[in-house]
Design a protein around this motif. Sequence first.
Motif, PDB file in Angstrom:
ATOM      1  N   UNK A 139       0.795  -1.221   0.000  1.00 21.81           N
ATOM      2  CA  UNK A 139       0.000   0.000   0.000  1.00 21.81           C
ATOM      3  C   UNK A 139       0.822   1.263   0.000  1.00 21.81           C
ATOM      4  N   UNK A 140       2.101   1.140   0.022  1.00 17.16           N
ATOM      5  CA  UNK A 140       2.952   2.322   0.050  1.00 17.16           C
ATOM      6  C   UNK A 140       3.297   2.701  -1.382  1.00 17.16           C
ATOM      7  N   UNK A 141       2.738   3.783  -1.859  1.00 12.54           N
ATOM      8  CA  UNK A 141       3.028   4.230  -3.217  1.00 12.54           C
ATOM      9  C   UNK A 141       2.147   3.555  -4.259  1.00 12.54           C
ATOM     10  N   UNK A 142       1.302   2.658  -3.837  1.00 13.15           N
ATOM     11  CA  UNK A 142       0.378   2.025  -4.784  1.00 13.15           C
ATOM     12  C   UNK A 142      -0.806   1.485  -3.993  1.00 13.15           C
ATOM     13  N   UNK A 143      -1.751   0.950  -4.678  1.00 13.30           N
ATOM     14  CA  UNK A 143      -2.927   0.460  -3.997  1.00 13.30           C
ATOM     15  C   UNK A 143      -2.601  -0.818  -3.227  1.00 13.30           C
ATOM     16  N   UNK A 144      -3.239  -0.893  -2.071  1.00 13.28           N
ATOM     17  CA  UNK A 144      -3.048  -2.122  -1.299  1.00 13.28           C
ATOM     18  C   UNK A 144      -4.384  -2.642  -0.832  1.00 13.28           C
ATOM     19  N   UNK A 145      -4.399  -3.819  -0.326  1.00 14.40           N
ATOM     20  CA  UNK A 145      -5.636  -4.368   0.199  1.00 14.40           C
ATOM     21  C   UNK A 145      -5.635  -5.869   0.069  1.00 14.40           C
ATOM     22  N   UNK A 146      -6.800  -6.442   0.366  1.00 11.22           N
ATOM     23  CA  UNK A 146      -6.887  -7.892   0.322  1.00 11.22           C
ATOM     24  C   UNK A 146      -6.765  -8.370  -1.119  1.00 11.22           C
ATOM     25  N   UNK A 147      -5.923  -9.359  -1.330  1.00 11.93           N
ATOM     26  CA  UNK A 147      -5.771  -9.924  -2.668  1.00 11.93           C
ATOM     27  C   UNK A 147      -4.825  -9.143  -3.548  1.00 11.93           C
TER      28      UNK A 147
END
Lengths: 445, 774
Positions: B624-632
């Motif tokens: 999630x640092x510098x880009x999208x993060x999350x489940x999967x």
Amino acid sequence: MKVKVLCRNPDDYVRETTRDIQRVPRNYDPTLHPFEVPREYTRALNATKLERVFAKPFVASLDGHRDGISCIVKHSKSLSTVLSGACDGEVKVWNLPKRECMRTVQAHEGFVRGMCSRFCGTSFFTVGDDKTIKQWNMEAPGYGVREEPINTILGKAVFTGIDHHHREGTFATCGQTVDIWDEQRSSPIRSFSWGVDSFSCVRYNPVETELLASCASDRSVVLYDTRESAPLRKVIMQLRSNTLCWNPMEAYYFTCANEDYNLYTYDIRHLDVPVTVHMDHVSAVLDVDYSPTGREFVSASFDKTVRIFQKDKGHSREVYHTKRMQHVISVRWSADNKYIMSGSDEMNIRLWKANASEKLGLLSTREKAAANYNKKLMEKFQHHPQVRRIARHRHLPRDVLKQKREQREMKEARRRKEQNVRKHSKPGSVPLVTEKEKHVVAVVE
Amino acid sequence: MAKSSSLQKTTLSKGVKVTFTVAADEEELPSDDDDEEAISASEDEEGSDDERKHNKLLEAISSLGGRKRKKQSERSEASVQVSEFAVNAEGTGEKVNLSDLLGTVEKNSGTSNKTKKQLRNLQNSKETLELPLNKQQTEKIQRGIAYEKTAQEVSCWNPIIVQNRKAEQVVFPLKQEPLGPRRVEQVVAGWKVQTPLEQEIFRLLHNNSQPVVDPVLTPVEEASLKAMSLEEAKIRRAELQKARALQSYYEAKAKREKKIKSKKYHRVQKKARRKEFLKQFEDMCKTNPEVALEELKKMEMSRMTERMSLKHQNKGKWAKSKAIMAKYDESARKAMQEQLQMNKDLTQKMVVLSDDEHESKDEESETVPDFVNDPEPIIDSVNPWMKGRLTREQPEVRCVTPEEAEAAVEDNTEEELLGEFERKRRLRQADEEGSTPAEEKEHASEVVVEENEDVVEISDNEENDDKEEEEEEEEEVDVSEFNSLFKLMRSEKTQEGQEEDGEGLLDEGPIRVQNMEDLEVLGEVFEPQPTVAPSRPQTAVAEAASAPTKKRNMEIDLREVLTKEAKVINVPFFPTVVEDEHDEQISIIKEAFAGDDVISDFMKDKRKQEAAARPKVVDLTLPGWGEWGGVGLKPSRWKRRRFRVKMAPPPPRQDQKLPDVIISEKRNASLAPHQVSHLPFPFENTAQFESCIRTPIGPTWNTQNVVKKMTKPKVVTTMGAIIEPMVKEDFIKSRTTTPAAKGPAIMFSGDKGARRGAKRPSERNQRRSQKRRK
């Protein structure tokens, strides 16, 4: 449109008064606070270092005597009053907070050999080289009135020590015999002697108040019970004991200061072996006094140092010395467990802190908590070599250090020799003698 | 008469006195006259010096004496000479004998026989008394006794001292005034009644026997206290409370249930009750049949009434109405059916199984044919235990496959070879599985050396024997292969070393010679041709086994013995023929290491340690640092590549070139000065110490209260407070309670009149002691 906002209860974060500390919510999740051991170790190390940095035990020096100080006595009811007797027969009453002499009495001709304060604190007794026992009022006489003792008893021989009963109006002196006196009478109500011609010290047990112990010149420590007609028992050591002191919290223990540089703690029920041998002094130990908590004691030595021992440890936890302090003759631990008074040959009484790095005065709660935490940390990490190294480091005067090394060498040589003897003789013919057993010659019934 | 006797007495007493005071002089004097003596004695005491006076006195005495002497000569009554105590008073100079005194005792009937006897014995005994001990000894004894006494007395402090030492925190001064407001009675204790009003009040209080001073309880309260101790009272109160609570709950429940109108509920309830009853009834049948019988009778009665009545027979008004509805209404039909069912149930006769029937059934169930419990017939008669069970267990090597796979990744000849061995071993084990029963059977007699012909072979199964031999051979091949592998490794290494060293004359190699095996290996290295095994005498078994292998490889060493599979576990039942000490030794070692595959274990160990020491890749990617993060969602490849830090390789291991040595590299030189080298005193094991160190005590990790508790100091002193020494009365109560215990004893010894008076203080004492005990 409904707008959702974060809302918090002001009780959780607003201080009640401006003097309150800010409330910091904490999360105790251990994953958020990693490395607990290394961090605590660092803290412990820092605490130890700071403890050494702040170790400034010397508080004050009381000067005014014109000869060496032979004895110091605590007032039994007032913390701020201390009495001292000098080798020129002068007795001074000191006020500690003011650090000044309140009163001077020329009590005796020659030494003031012993002093004691009455349990109620209204008067004190002195014995001197002029074969007299004098009772003095604790209150200074009015202006223009001569200093005169309440009572004077002329004895047959020189008295070398005196101690007062802790609850009754009797006191004990020692000289050629150990005498028990009633305050109202001019002759002893009982006198004990057991083949010895001179005693150097007599002390009442503060807990079992009928028990007495004395140090005799035949290298023995003799026990008495004032209710019995004869002395109880005596233990003869290799060298003479100078003084002794009873543990005020543990009725059957006493510690005696010996000429052989050691102190010995005895259990009176088992006199054949001392409970602990306290070694560290490099010259004869002249005086000993227990802390009122009974956990530690302080000893004064001819080697110009004052040492503090824990009651069950063989080595001292602290050593006090100054450049100018000469042979320390008498030492006392104050009744609030905070200070130590030492009287030495060069006519000064010195006031020391009992805990060298302790902060004096009132502490705030947070200061107290921090001090407790640091103390606990030091205790927890005391076995770690770095912590121990720093905590144990003390500066010693050069000659004391030299002597210490020399003695260590001598001891090692002796040990080696004994080992060799054992090696080259029939097995079992040279028995192993423990350090404790070495110093007791005999127990006489 | 009486007068004379009294006179006699006085003279006697005086005479005795004289003998004590001026002993020597008086004895020489003629001792017929008592009076003269007596007076002379008094005169002596006075010590007069005036001569004239003295003469006068003498005259007077002589005149007196004369008269008396006359009298004495005249009177010869027995009563004069013999006083009422039968003591002859005539010659006072003479000693009073025991017999003189005994005269009266004999006559007197008042004295007990016992004393008489004792006295007579005393009279008869001729022995002289022993000399008293000399002063030193008596003093020593006295001192000993006194010391013992004191030591015992002082020992009473022991528990207190121990307790104080163990205490987590001691607060000085020990005896502290309790904080908070004091009770009125305590405040008032020191105060005295002065004004008349106060006196009046106090009198009133006294009339009500209200205690004013120390014991604050009224007599009634104290009596109640005496009747029941505090604990008892508490327990009783708790019991009562519980009972009350239960009662109220029950009542409330009953009320609630009563209010429920639902019929269904009540029906269900009734059914449940019935069931319960039936269960109870069954129990009752067993426990007390009389009550059960009664119940049965009741049931019979109800059956009878049911049969007589028309209830539940769908004859009533309600039933009729229902019958009309039944055509259309399902529930009505159901209700009617229920009614009928009820009727049926009630009118059914109770069928009780007869006891005989039960028993017979039981018997039937019990008499299961014996063969059911019997073990299956043993096919393999020799070893019933090894019926394929044990052998079916998978050897531990099987479960190490992942490791093997891992090993395969590494391009290492050693490993490959090892893998091969492994495979072979597995194959062999599979074979064994097939043949184990026979094999096991074989083991029983397998201690016998096969080479020696004179041994009787018990096993008759020739095939098995052959098989076994074959197997052994195979195994030996394995082992020897292994050895040769090691040798190969070593020779390679040494060759390398030699190459590095150049043409060194001394055998200074990188191989550290550490033990005997190494030494052997060294020897082998420099004498490469196959020689005789270094350990010459070996078991016949080993020799026998190695015989065929010798053809291929003429080497046997200790390791071989170790790696050999455990074939000869069983203790020989009959003496083996060839017996050497060395043989025994080897067989013992064999037994001890039976089944261990030492070398492969060692290799595995080493590999594991090496792997552990190898630096691991540290993943520092933050999702999630510098880009999208999350489940999967995974961090991008770029990021993974960027933030996976490869650590620098550690310095080469010390045992890198030593294939059969593991040198631990756990010790960190930079950390060592901060580590505790030995276990400190109060701890008993390292785990304890480590756990102590691991527990944090700071506020960073603990809540405030916990920190407070953990860091509380051992000794707490109050500023400016004098710490007094312990006072015996505060700590040791036994002494203070003893007089209270003594109270009644004194009471009994006193006369009855005094008892009433004495009762009060003793009671008070007891009360006080009781209070203290609390």
